[in-house]
Design a protein around this motif. Structure first.
Motif, PDB file in Angstrom:
ATOM      1  N   LEU A  48       0.817  -1.211   0.000  1.00 31.49           N
ATOM      2  CA  LEU A  48       0.000   0.000   0.000  1.00 31.49           C
ATOM      3  C   LEU A  48       0.846   1.254   0.000  1.00 31.49           C
ATOM      4  N   SER A  49       1.995   1.201   0.690  1.00 25.75           N
ATOM      5  CA  SER A  49       2.852   2.394   0.759  1.00 25.75           C
ATOM      6  C   SER A  49       3.428   2.771  -0.598  1.00 25.75           C
ATOM      7  N   ASN A  56       0.966   7.980   4.598  1.00 20.99           N
ATOM      8  CA  ASN A  56      -0.452   7.641   4.514  1.00 20.99           C
ATOM      9  C   ASN A  56      -0.689   6.184   4.899  1.00 20.99           C
ATOM     10  N   ALA A  57       0.247   5.303   4.536  1.00 20.56           N
ATOM     11  CA  ALA A  57       0.110   3.895   4.923  1.00 20.56           C
ATOM     12  C   ALA A  57       0.165   3.750   6.441  1.00 20.56           C
ATOM     13  N   ALA A  58       1.036   4.548   7.078  1.00 20.35           N
ATOM     14  CA  ALA A  58       1.112   4.521   8.542  1.00 20.35           C
ATOM     15  C   ALA A  58      -0.185   5.022   9.168  1.00 20.35           C
ATOM     16  N   MET A  59      -0.802   6.031   8.545  1.00 22.92           N
ATOM     17  CA  MET A  59      -2.080   6.533   9.036  1.00 22.92           C
ATOM     18  C   MET A  59      -3.168   5.466   8.917  1.00 22.92           C
ATOM     19  N   LEU A  64      -6.592   1.314  11.570  1.00 20.27           N
ATOM     20  CA  LEU A  64      -6.978  -0.079  11.768  1.00 20.27           C
ATOM     21  C   LEU A  64      -6.779  -0.511  13.217  1.00 20.27           C
ATOM     22  N   ILE A  65      -5.697  -0.042  13.829  1.00 22.34           N
ATOM     23  CA  ILE A  65      -5.443  -0.380  15.234  1.00 22.34           C
ATOM     24  C   ILE A  65      -6.519   0.222  16.132  1.00 22.34           C
TER      25      ILE A  65
END
Length: 206
Positions: A48-49, A56-59, A64-65
């Protein structure tokens, strides 16, 4: 030197395991879940990154968490919290019942000696009544309201059943029975729980 999260997780698991009396299998499961979750999410987030960027992938990962924590709290934490509150209330009501029994023992001893029960637990002008009321006061002042120790542990009512809304949770309520000429031939002792009167009612009389 490379840093490893496993030793820190082992140390944390040891402390939490002692605090919550976890078995070795439960401690291992607790430590492995975040590591396994990170391993499973690494590949899709890496792909995804490439399309939306690492930030944005980290966001997305954080979202999700948060969603997983919200779902777990809805299905696991909240029911456990309700169960804990129910158990605490049952324990407190058990203390209320014990207070009821202690008061009845004191009142029965008074009834054997004076052939009557007090109309009120409040001080009076009679010397005889003042004597046994001092004895009852010495008993009641040792009782504690398990719901809130700032509230009194003992209350009084003229008729039964008493209006539980007039009393605080955790109180026991003394009701004199068959009152005549300033004396009572019997008594009833009620307990007030979190949501109303307890089912157990103690009665004494001649």
């Amino acid at each position: 030197t490379s840093l490893s999260l496993v030793p820190d997780a082992d140390v944390e698991g040891a402390f939490i395991g002692e605090a919550f009396a976890l078995s070795p299998a439960q401690k291992g499961f607790m430590i492995s879940v975040p590591i396994l979750a990170g391993a499973l999410m690494r590949f899709p987030l890496g792909v995804l990154s490439q399309y939306i960027g690492r930030k944005n992938a980290a966001m997305v990962e954080m979202a999700l968490i948060i969603a997983a924590l919200a779902i777990s709290s809805l299905f696991f934490i909240i029911p456990q919290y309700r169960l804990y509150n129910m158990q605490v209330n049952l324990a407190r009501e058990s203390i209320v019942k014990n207070n009821m029994r202690q008061l009845r023992v004191a009142l029965d001893q008074i009834a054997v000696e004076y052939d009557s029960y007090p109309v009120s637990l409040k001080p009076s002008n009679s010397e005889d009544e003042e004597q046994y009321l001092r004895y009852i006061f010495s008993v009641t002042r040792q009782l504690r309201n398990p719901f809130d120790q700032r509230d009194p542990a003992v209350g009084e009512a003229e008729f039964e059943p008493p209006d539980w809304k007039a009393f605080k949770p955790g109180q026991i309520v003394y009701v004199p029975l068959d009152v005549s000429e300033g004396r009572a031939a019997g008594c009833a002792i009620y307990g007030v729980g979190k949501k109303g009167l307890l089912k157990e009612v103690l009665r004494s009389g001649f």
